[in-house]
Design a protein around this motif. Sequence first.
Motif, short mmCIF file in Angstrom:
data_model
loop_
_atom_site.label_atom_id
_atom_site.label_comp_id
_atom_site.label_asym_id
_atom_site.label_seq_id
_atom_site.Cartn_x
_atom_site.Cartn_y
_atom_site.Cartn_z
N SER A 2 0.83 -1.20 0.00
CA SER A 2 0.00 0.00 0.00
C SER A 2 0.86 1.25 0.00
O SER A 2 0.57 2.21 -0.73
N THR A 3 1.91 1.24 0.79
CA THR A 3 2.79 2.40 0.86
C THR A 3 3.42 2.67 -0.50
O THR A 3 3.48 3.82 -0.95
N ILE A 4 3.88 1.63 -1.16
CA ILE A 4 4.48 1.79 -2.48
C ILE A 4 3.45 2.32 -3.48
O ILE A 4 3.74 3.23 -4.26
N THR A 5 2.24 1.77 -3.44
CA THR A 5 1.20 2.20 -4.35
C THR A 5 0.83 3.66 -4.13
O THR A 5 0.81 4.46 -5.07
N TYR A 6 0.54 4.03 -2.87
CA TYR A 6 0.15 5.41 -2.58
C TYR A 6 1.30 6.38 -2.82
O TYR A 6 1.11 7.47 -3.35
N GLY A 7 2.51 5.97 -2.44
CA GLY A 7 3.67 6.83 -2.66
C GLY A 7 3.93 7.08 -4.13
O GLY A 7 4.19 8.21 -4.55
N SER A 8 3.85 6.02 -4.93
CA SER A 8 4.08 6.20 -6.37
C SER A 8 2.98 7.03 -7.01
O SER A 8 3.24 7.84 -7.91
N MET A 9 1.75 6.89 -6.55
CA MET A 9 0.65 7.73 -7.05
C MET A 9 0.90 9.20 -6.73
O MET A 9 0.66 10.07 -7.56
N ALA A 10 1.40 9.47 -5.53
CA ALA A 10 1.69 10.85 -5.14
C ALA A 10 2.79 11.43 -6.02
O ALA A 10 2.68 12.56 -6.51
N VAL A 11 3.85 10.67 -6.22
CA VAL A 11 4.97 11.15 -7.05
C VAL A 11 4.51 11.35 -8.49
O VAL A 11 4.81 12.39 -9.11
N LEU A 12 3.79 10.38 -9.05
CA LEU A 12 3.32 10.52 -10.43
C LEU A 12 2.35 11.69 -10.57
O LEU A 12 2.39 12.42 -11.57
N GLY A 13 1.48 11.88 -9.59
CA GLY A 13 0.57 13.02 -9.62
C GLY A 13 1.32 14.33 -9.63
O GLY A 13 1.00 15.24 -10.40
N TYR A 14 2.34 14.41 -8.80
CA TYR A 14 3.14 15.65 -8.76
C TYR A 14 3.89 15.85 -10.07
O TYR A 14 3.97 16.97 -10.58
N LEU A 15 4.43 14.77 -10.63
CA LEU A 15 5.15 14.89 -11.90
C LEU A 15 4.21 15.31 -13.04
O LEU A 15 4.61 16.04 -13.94
N MET A 16 2.96 14.85 -12.98
CA MET A 16 2.00 15.19 -14.03
C MET A 16 1.45 16.60 -13.89
O MET A 16 1.32 17.32 -14.88
N PHE A 17 1.13 17.02 -12.65
CA PHE A 17 0.43 18.28 -12.46
C PHE A 17 1.27 19.37 -11.79
O PHE A 17 0.86 20.51 -11.72
N ILE A 25 -6.78 13.09 -6.19
CA ILE A 25 -6.42 12.87 -7.59
C ILE A 25 -7.61 13.09 -8.52
O ILE A 25 -7.45 13.56 -9.64
N THR A 26 -8.81 12.79 -8.06
CA THR A 26 -9.98 12.95 -8.92
C THR A 26 -10.27 14.41 -9.23
O THR A 26 -10.90 14.71 -10.24
N LEU A 27 -9.81 15.34 -8.40
CA LEU A 27 -10.01 16.76 -8.67
C LEU A 27 -9.12 17.24 -9.82
O LEU A 27 -9.37 18.30 -10.39
N ASN A 28 -8.08 16.50 -10.15
CA ASN A 28 -7.17 16.87 -11.23
C ASN A 28 -7.63 16.32 -12.59
O ASN A 28 -7.09 16.71 -13.61
#
Length: 165
Positions: A2-17, A25-28
């Motif tokens: 879970s930590t890896i999944t949530y952490g990678s989502m946070a990093v990818l979200g930041y890299l994208m937006f 994430i749904t607000l983006n």
Amino acid sequence: TSTITYGSMAVLGYLMFGQHLKSQITLNLPIRKISSRIAIYITIINPLTKYAIVITPIAAAIEEARPIRNSRVISILVRTLIVISTVIVALMVPFFSYVMAFIGSFTGVTVSVLLPCLLYLKINVAARRFGLELVTIIGILVIGSLVGVVGTYTSVKEIVNRILD
């Protein structure tokens, strides 16, 4: 996991937006795309299914205790009353979200992080010998304890602040 999944989502979200990243994430997501709508609906459905999974054993235990078993009407009535009582508790308990944060940080860390490590050390004598495994387990215990203490302190502080306001 879970930590890896949530952490990678946070990093990818930041890299994208970048700096325009919003808290959820749904607000983006683009508003007019069908794939965005599907993602939002799945996000809405997820807590509902989790609630049903948690409530099912409680409802089954209540239904088995009743003399009339295998009655569809009783089953629907029991489950409806459980949902209504949950909503009433959520509305009646002041600062319900902070109370849930307190319970989650106090018991969640204990049950999912601390106790498994301690019980593993109790069961596995070889893990108690000094080595990488023991150092890792002690590290997990220290970090888990810190997270539990900080989470519990923060939630209690928020409850006290809301009561005093």
